[in-house]
Design a protein around this motif. Structure first.
Motif, mmCIF file in Angstrom:
data_model
loop_
_atom_site.group_PDB
_atom_site.id
_atom_site.type_symbol
_atom_site.label_atom_id
_atom_site.label_comp_id
_atom_site.label_asym_id
_atom_site.label_seq_id
_atom_site.Cartn_x
_atom_site.Cartn_y
_atom_site.Cartn_z
ATOM 1 N N ALA A 1 0.836 -1.210 0.000
ATOM 2 C CA ALA A 1 0.000 0.000 0.000
ATOM 3 C C ALA A 1 0.865 1.253 0.000
ATOM 4 O O ALA A 1 0.564 2.234 -0.699
ATOM 5 N N ASP A 2 1.954 1.244 0.782
ATOM 6 C CA ASP A 2 2.846 2.400 0.807
ATOM 7 C C ASP A 2 3.622 2.519 -0.506
ATOM 8 O O ASP A 2 3.948 3.629 -0.942
ATOM 9 N N GLY A 3 3.934 1.382 -1.133
ATOM 10 C CA GLY A 3 4.571 1.444 -2.449
ATOM 11 C C GLY A 3 3.666 2.128 -3.459
ATOM 12 O O GLY A 3 4.113 2.984 -4.237
ATOM 13 N N ASP A 4 2.387 1.760 -3.450
ATOM 14 C CA ASP A 4 1.422 2.418 -4.343
ATOM 15 C C ASP A 4 1.314 3.905 -4.016
ATOM 16 O O ASP A 4 1.246 4.757 -4.919
ATOM 17 N N ARG A 5 1.302 4.222 -2.734
ATOM 18 C CA ARG A 5 1.175 5.622 -2.330
ATOM 19 C C ARG A 5 2.396 6.423 -2.785
ATOM 20 O O ARG A 5 2.268 7.580 -3.206
ATOM 21 N N TYR A 6 3.567 5.795 -2.736
ATOM 22 C CA TYR A 6 4.773 6.496 -3.190
ATOM 23 C C TYR A 6 4.666 6.866 -4.667
ATOM 24 O O TYR A 6 4.927 8.005 -5.064
ATOM 25 N N TYR A 7 4.281 5.908 -5.500
ATOM 26 C CA TYR A 7 4.150 6.210 -6.925
ATOM 27 C C TYR A 7 3.082 7.265 -7.173
ATOM 28 O O TYR A 7 3.237 8.139 -8.036
ATOM 29 N N ASP A 8 1.994 7.189 -6.422
ATOM 30 C CA ASP A 8 0.909 8.144 -6.613
ATOM 31 C C ASP A 8 1.331 9.552 -6.188
ATOM 32 O O ASP A 8 0.955 10.543 -6.824
#
Length: 294
Positions: free
Chosen positions: A166-173
């Motif tokens: 989830a944090d990986g997705d948030r980083y890209y976003d």
């Protein structure tokens, strides 16, 4: 024993970093105005990932290796930079831009973006096979951003610690907002979208004679620090260890190179805590003090 040893090494390591990546003349004011968070939320993932020096430097080198595979990105470097004589300077400028757009107050971050946009407007030409390119091409900007974000995220996970999907997705976003401010479009906003993006773009990639020339310059660069060869090999090997398998194949990396990268990554992981202990007055800590209540 560990605490005194860390304390004794903190100053030499800080000097190492300051010599390799000295502050830009004129500098960026990370301290004022108070309360200004800049482009990213202080509690976001981007502030966390970009604060880790070992992950960022190794990730940036991973990104540079990936970028040699894109004919248009490579042509821009080949035609419009002095990489043969000042590759370290190019790395410093990239470091300054990422740090400034991440941690500087909003007005300063926007100034940095506007400056890069002006530079990109002048960078254009033709690739080796005669196709036109321009640095402000949205697709090319997306490629550069994705390779950098991929390297930074993978470097953080390898050398700083785990990060949830989830944090990986948030980083890209989060991080795509700088790419979009530069003119990128259709920027992946999750780990799954990044994987899809790489699958889509791979047919456009190639390892050419130019790619190998840039890589040879990278492998021979001398950082302006003690033991420059050892420092370069440690971080460059650690960066190579972050490459995805498909990129290793396209770059023609040998089993011996893969073994060297694995050893370098283990070495960087061992000394990474010393780098973190030495960086208690960099952009990230200064930005956190700027936004702290009171």
């Amino acid at each position: 024993m560990a605490a005194p040893l860390t304390a004794s090494l903190r100053l030499p390591i800080r000097r190492w970093i300051q010599r390799a990546f000295p502050p830009t003349p004129g500098g960026i004011d990370y301290d004022q105005p108070r309360g200004d968070p800049g482009l990213f939320p202080p509690d976001g993932v981007t502030w966390r990932v970009h604060a880790d020096f070992p992950g960022m430097l190794s990730g940036g080198l991973c990104a540079l290796m990936l970028q040699t595979l894109h004919p248009a990105a490579l042509a821009g470097v080949w035609d419009h930079s002095n990489f043969r004589t000042d590759l370290v300077g190019r790395l410093r400028r990239t470091t300054d831009f990422v740090a400034g757009t991440t941690y500087a107050p909003r007005a300063e971050a926007e100034r940095l973006v506007a400056r890069v946009r002006r530079i990109h407007a002048r960078v254009r030409g033709t690739t080796e096979d005669g196709r036109p390119y321009s640095a402000d091409d949205p697709a090319l900007l997306t490629w550069v951003h994705v390779t950098e974000a991929f390297g930074f995220l993978r470097g953080y996970r390898r050398f700083a610690g785990p990060l949830s999907p989830a944090d990986g997705d948030r980083y890209y976003d989060e991080s795509r907002r700088v790419a979009e401010a530069l003119g990128a479009r259709d920027v992946p906003r999750s780990e799954a979208e990044v994987e899809d993006y790489f699958r889509h773009v791979q047919p456009q990639l190639a390892c050419t004679a130019r790619s190998r020339t840039v890589l040879s310059v990278l492998e021979a660069m001398a950082l302006p620090v003690p033991l420059p060869g050892l420092s370069r090999d440690l971080f460059l090997g650690a960066g190579a260890a972050l490459l995805p398998g498909w990129a290793e194949q396209r770059l023609g990396r040998t089993p011996r190179q893969a073994l060297h990268a694995s050893v370098a990554a283990a070495g960087l992981a061992a000394v990474a805590p010393l780098f973190r202990a030495a960086l208690d007055d960099g952009p990230a800590p200064r930005a956190r003090r700027r936004v702290a209540p009171g």
